[in-house]
Design a protein around this motif. Structure first.
Motif, PDB file in Angstrom:
ATOM      1  N   MET A   1      11.946  -4.161  16.288  1.00 23.41           N
ATOM      2  CA  MET A   1      10.967  -3.874  16.048  1.00 23.41           C
ATOM      3  C   MET A   1      10.753  -3.268  14.987  1.00 23.41           C
ATOM      4  SD  MET A   1       8.791  -5.254  18.450  1.00 23.41           S
ATOM      5  CE  MET A   1       7.038  -3.865  17.959  1.00 23.41           C
ATOM      6  N   ALA A   2       9.909  -3.750  13.395  1.00 26.26           N
ATOM      7  CA  ALA A   2       9.834  -2.926  12.646  1.00 26.26           C
ATOM      8  C   ALA A   2       9.492  -1.436  12.386  1.00 26.26           C
ATOM      9  CB  ALA A   2       8.238  -3.656  11.511  1.00 26.26           C
ATOM     10  N   VAL A   3       8.811  -0.720  13.320  1.00 27.96           N
ATOM     11  CA  VAL A   3       8.567   0.305  13.465  1.00 27.96           C
ATOM     12  C   VAL A   3       9.910   0.997  13.862  1.00 27.96           C
ATOM     13  CG1 VAL A   3       5.873  -0.064  13.771  1.00 27.96           C
ATOM     14  CG2 VAL A   3       7.972   0.509  15.723  1.00 27.96           C
ATOM     15  N   THR A   4      10.839   0.545  13.944  1.00 30.32           N
ATOM     16  CA  THR A   4      12.233   0.939  14.111  1.00 30.32           C
ATOM     17  C   THR A   4      13.287   1.499  13.365  1.00 30.32           C
ATOM     18  OG1 THR A   4      13.317  -0.960  14.701  1.00 30.32           O
ATOM     19  CG2 THR A   4      12.639   0.557  16.599  1.00 30.32           C
ATOM     20  N   LEU A   5      12.926   0.829  11.693  1.00 33.54           N
ATOM     21  CA  LEU A   5      13.353   1.140  10.983  1.00 33.54           C
ATOM     22  C   LEU A   5      12.764   2.477   9.889  1.00 33.54           C
ATOM     23  CD1 LEU A   5      12.958  -2.127   8.780  1.00 33.54           C
ATOM     24  CD2 LEU A   5      14.811  -1.591  10.614  1.00 33.54           C
ATOM     25  N   SER A   6      13.601   2.578   8.824  1.00 32.00           N
ATOM     26  CA  SER A   6      12.749   3.429   7.754  1.00 32.00           C
ATOM     27  C   SER A   6      11.860   3.748   7.718  1.00 32.00           C
ATOM     28  CB  SER A   6      14.811   4.472   7.774  1.00 32.00           C
ATOM     29  OG  SER A   6      14.513   3.522   6.781  1.00 32.00           O
ATOM     30  N   LEU A   7      11.130   4.839   7.378  1.00 32.89           N
ATOM     31  CA  LEU A   7      10.109   4.452   6.027  1.00 32.89           C
ATOM     32  C   LEU A   7      10.546   3.691   5.171  1.00 32.89           C
ATOM     33  CD1 LEU A   7       7.759   7.728   6.239  1.00 32.89           C
ATOM     34  CD2 LEU A   7       7.388   5.612   7.268  1.00 32.89           C
TER      35      LEU A   7
ATOM     36  N   PHE B   1       0.662  -1.330  -0.413  1.00 32.40           N
ATOM     37  CA  PHE B   1       0.499  -0.416  -0.382  1.00 32.40           C
ATOM     38  C   PHE B   1       0.791   1.194  -0.136  1.00 32.40           C
ATOM     39  CE2 PHE B   1      -2.378  -2.984   1.502  1.00 32.40           C
ATOM     40  CZ  PHE B   1      -3.462  -3.246   1.061  1.00 32.40           C
ATOM     41  N   GLN B   2       0.369   2.422   0.327  1.00 32.15           N
ATOM     42  CA  GLN B   2       1.207   3.460  -0.115  1.00 32.15           C
ATOM     43  C   GLN B   2       1.434   3.915   0.929  1.00 32.15           C
ATOM     44  OE1 GLN B   2      -1.856   6.644  -1.781  1.00 32.15           O
ATOM     45  NE2 GLN B   2      -0.426   8.678  -0.985  1.00 32.15           N
ATOM     46  N   ARG B   3       1.230   4.104   2.734  1.00 36.24           N
ATOM     47  CA  ARG B   3       1.752   4.293   3.559  1.00 36.24           C
ATOM     48  C   ARG B   3       3.199   2.524   3.949  1.00 36.24           C
ATOM     49  NH1 ARG B   3       2.820   8.799   4.699  1.00 36.24           N
ATOM     50  NH2 ARG B   3       3.713   8.135   7.428  1.00 36.24           N
ATOM     51  N   PRO B   4       3.958   2.738   4.254  1.00 38.61           N
ATOM     52  CA  PRO B   4       4.380   0.981   5.154  1.00 38.61           C
ATOM     53  C   PRO B   4       3.711   1.161   5.834  1.00 38.61           C
ATOM     54  CG  PRO B   4       5.728   3.060   4.563  1.00 38.61           C
ATOM     55  CD  PRO B   4       4.765   3.520   4.329  1.00 38.61           C
ATOM     56  N   ASN B   5       2.969  -0.367   6.253  1.00 38.51           N
ATOM     57  CA  ASN B   5       2.082  -0.989   7.502  1.00 38.51           C
ATOM     58  C   ASN B   5       2.660  -2.463   7.799  1.00 38.51           C
ATOM     59  OD1 ASN B   5       1.601  -2.153   4.891  1.00 38.51           O
ATOM     60  ND2 ASN B   5      -0.406  -2.854   5.249  1.00 38.51           N
ATOM     61  N   PRO B   6       3.840  -2.004   9.021  1.00 45.02           N
ATOM     62  CA  PRO B   6       4.628  -3.263   8.989  1.00 45.02           C
ATOM     63  C   PRO B   6       3.268  -3.611  10.283  1.00 45.02           C
ATOM     64  CG  PRO B   6       5.890  -1.525   9.759  1.00 45.02           C
ATOM     65  CD  PRO B   6       4.787  -0.992   8.596  1.00 45.02           C
ATOM     66  N   PHE B   7       3.485  -5.050  10.554  1.00 43.06           N
ATOM     67  CA  PHE B   7       3.300  -5.564  11.807  1.00 43.06           C
ATOM     68  C   PHE B   7       3.837  -5.328  12.514  1.00 43.06           C
ATOM     69  CE2 PHE B   7       1.993  -9.207   8.923  1.00 43.06           C
ATOM     70  CZ  PHE B   7       0.557  -8.646   8.425  1.00 43.06           C
ATOM     71  N   PRO B   8       2.557  -4.693  14.541  1.00 46.53           N
ATOM     72  CA  PRO B   8       3.879  -4.132  15.415  1.00 46.53           C
ATOM     73  C   PRO B   8       4.758  -5.493  15.817  1.00 46.53           C
ATOM     74  CG  PRO B   8       1.562  -5.170  15.643  1.00 46.53           C
ATOM     75  CD  PRO B   8       1.608  -5.087  14.869  1.00 46.53           C
TER      76      PRO B   8
END
Length: 279
Positions: free
Chosen positions: A172-178, A119-126
């Protein structure tokens, strides 16, 4: 289309056939045959109107057009994401290796394993980087750690991300850059070995350097997958795609090789949009 497009259609078919011959058979990159597809919502009775085109396998096809023209709606037809909208109604057919995607008999869960979407914005799972990529294979019944390790590494390598995260798989995946998150989402999609990748404005929220990496990744992946990308960025469509479909008001206006669409389109409406006279 106008009568003048007949010669263009012949050339396009010749190009598709040449692509098949040069690439050879690739079971991961099927052709998709869209036949007279229309789609309506309760609030929009003409979201798509009688759309027909053949999307070649092992190529990148860009879908362009003004906002609200139906390009994302068409993209979501290929894996039935429009089904999540109450009152959505289809007609026509979309054939994927003989399977009618739009048939009520189609197993949508299995379809979405074959047709991945980003999708348009990254949506990694928590979850961790590792668990994001391993999520799909685990759902498919794979439990052996060695097998999962191999799948995760291969998917991250294919997404050009392995070297950047191999020492932080437990982070955690959210610690990666966009930009890294978007490549992670692509890795998650290809970990279940789909045949088709749908990309809906995959770089619109990214910086120029991350956008370039995503575009390079698309170019590399097309040898193994049929890729369809929706984009508002004309330059991006010109850089990454082999074929381009121009849509307006729910209708397919023109479909041809990207070179032909951008340098010598058949339809005046296509030329007006490409040159920025209308938007």
């Amino acid at each position: 289309m106008s009568e003048g497009s007949e010669g263009s259609d012949i050339k396009r078919e010749a190009f598709i056939e040449a692509s098949r011959v040069s690439r050879g058979h690739n079971r991961h990159a099927p052709e998709i045959d869209v036949k007279a597809v229309s789609l309506s919502y309760p609030a929009n009775s003409h979201a798509l109107q009688d759309v027909s085109l053949t999307i070649p396998g092992g190529c990148v096809t860009a879908v362009i057009g003004p906002s609200g023209c139906g390009k994302s709606t068409l993209l979501r037809c290929f894996n039935r994401m429009n089904d999540t909208i109450d009152g959505c109604q289809y007609s026509g057919s979309i054939l994927l290796d003989g399977l009618d995607v739009l048939s009520v008999k189609t197993d949508v869960t299995q379809l979405r394993r074959r047709v991945g979407m980003v999708f348009q914005r990254p949506n990694p799972f928590p979850k961790s980087v590792y668990d994001n990529v391993a999520y799909g294979p685990r759902l498919g019944g794979i439990r052996a750690r060695r097998q999962l390790d191999e799948i995760v590494e291969n998917a991250l390598r294919a997404a050009a991300l392995w070297d950047e995260v191999k020492d932080r798989l437990d982070a955690m995946a959210v610690t990666l850059s966009l930009g890294q998150q978007q490549r992670l989402v692509i890795a998650r999609a290809i970990a279940v070995e789909p045949e088709v990748l749908l990309l809906d404005e995959p770089a619109s929220s990214l910086d120029p350097i991350s956008t370039l990496r995503i575009e390079e990744l698309i170019y590399e992946l097309k040898t193994e997958y049929t890729i369809i990308i929706v984009t508002h960025n004309m330059q991006q469509a010109g850089r990454v795609s082999d074929f381009t479909a121009f849509m307006n008001a729910g209708k397919l206006v023109e479909f041809n090789t990207t070179d032909r669409i951008f340098t010598n389109p058949v339809e005046r409406a296509t030329e007006d949009y490409i040159t920025g006279r209308v938007g």
